[in-house]
Design a protein around this motif. Structure first.
Motif: not given
Length: 266
Positions: A129-136, A182-198
């Protein structure tokens, strides 16, 4: 519809609107996950709370305005909703998507524990998955504090995908407090495999972009493993472009992978 329903119950109304199942049984926990907050004590103590359909109460509009009625209640355990089926001789097959109801909503304080648990499930395969600056790693307490701060500052937002009454995925837009950023934002997304392609990832991305435009953000950015073809295709669908490639940027199980830097100007 929304102007007639108490704000607290709009996510539940959206849930019923997203499905065409004739009978739905939801546990109290699942309903609270959909709402993002606790049900009132009366709902745990009295079956009549679920069966009332008269003013001044308006919670029942969440299901009645979508054609459902309560047919069974086990206080504190589950509620069964039923919608009479209207059969049409159309010759069309049933769309599986209608049997897979989900809603997208903003994270609430009461979601913190479930979000942390979701993060633990995803952490073992975060490289997908993508991961952003908040990887904590958040604790429940620190995440609750952060959610409250995001709502006040309005520079960041976490959207949740509630699938069948459970949190199945998230999207986090992390903004900045600096006036230069303030005009910027970093995107992070995560989805369980069971719910992909929906279609859930698409809805999360669309919701994030809608919020970003409303809050006058100009640039959205993210990092993603070059091997994550599905995620890259999703981002390109939303017109994200590759700005650069970092070689050997990610170490997974002893193997280095390249990382793409992608962004979109709104």
């Amino acid at each position: 519809m929304e102007q007639h329903i108490e704000k607290k119950y709009i996510p539940l109304s959206n849930y019923f609107q997203s499905t065409q199942q004739s009978t739905i049984q939801l546990s109290f926990t699942e309903i609270e996950n959909i709402l993002g907050q606790k049900l009132p004590n009366a709902s745990y103590l009295n079956k009549s709370w679920w069966q009332k359909t008269k003013s001044p109460l308006k919670h029942f509009l969440a299901w009645t305005m979508n054609g459902y009625q309560v047919t069974a209640v086990q206080p504190g355990y589950y509620v069964t909703f039923h919608k009479p089926v209207q059969y049409e001789n159309s010759g069309e097959t049933t769309d599986d998507a209608t049997a897979y109801p989900f809603i997208i909503r903003q994270a609430e304080l009461d979601d913190a524990r479930d979000i942390v648990l979701l993060g633990e499930q995803l952490s073992l395969k975060m490289f997908k998955y993508p991961y952003g600056q908040q990887h904590q790693k958040y604790s429940v307490q620190s995440l609750r504090k952060s959610i409250a701060e995001w709502k006040v500052a309005n520079t960041s937002i976490m959207l949740l995908a509630i699938v069948r009454g459970e949190i199945g995925g998230y999207l986090f837009l992390e903004g900045y407090h600096s006036p230069y950023l303030k005009h910027r934002a970093t995107l992070t997304i995560g989805l369980l495999d069971a719910h992909t392609n929906k279609g859930i990832g698409t809805r999360l991305m669309a919701g994030a972009e809608e919020w970003a435009i409303k809050n006058k953000l100009r640039r959205l950015e993210l990092n993603v493993a070059k091997t994550n073809e599905a995620a890259i295709a999703l981002f390109k669908k939303f017109d994200y472009v590759v700005e650069g490639e970092c070689h050997d940027a990610i170490l997974i199980d002893g193997h280095f992978e390249n990382e793409l830097i992608m962004s979109k100007t709104l």
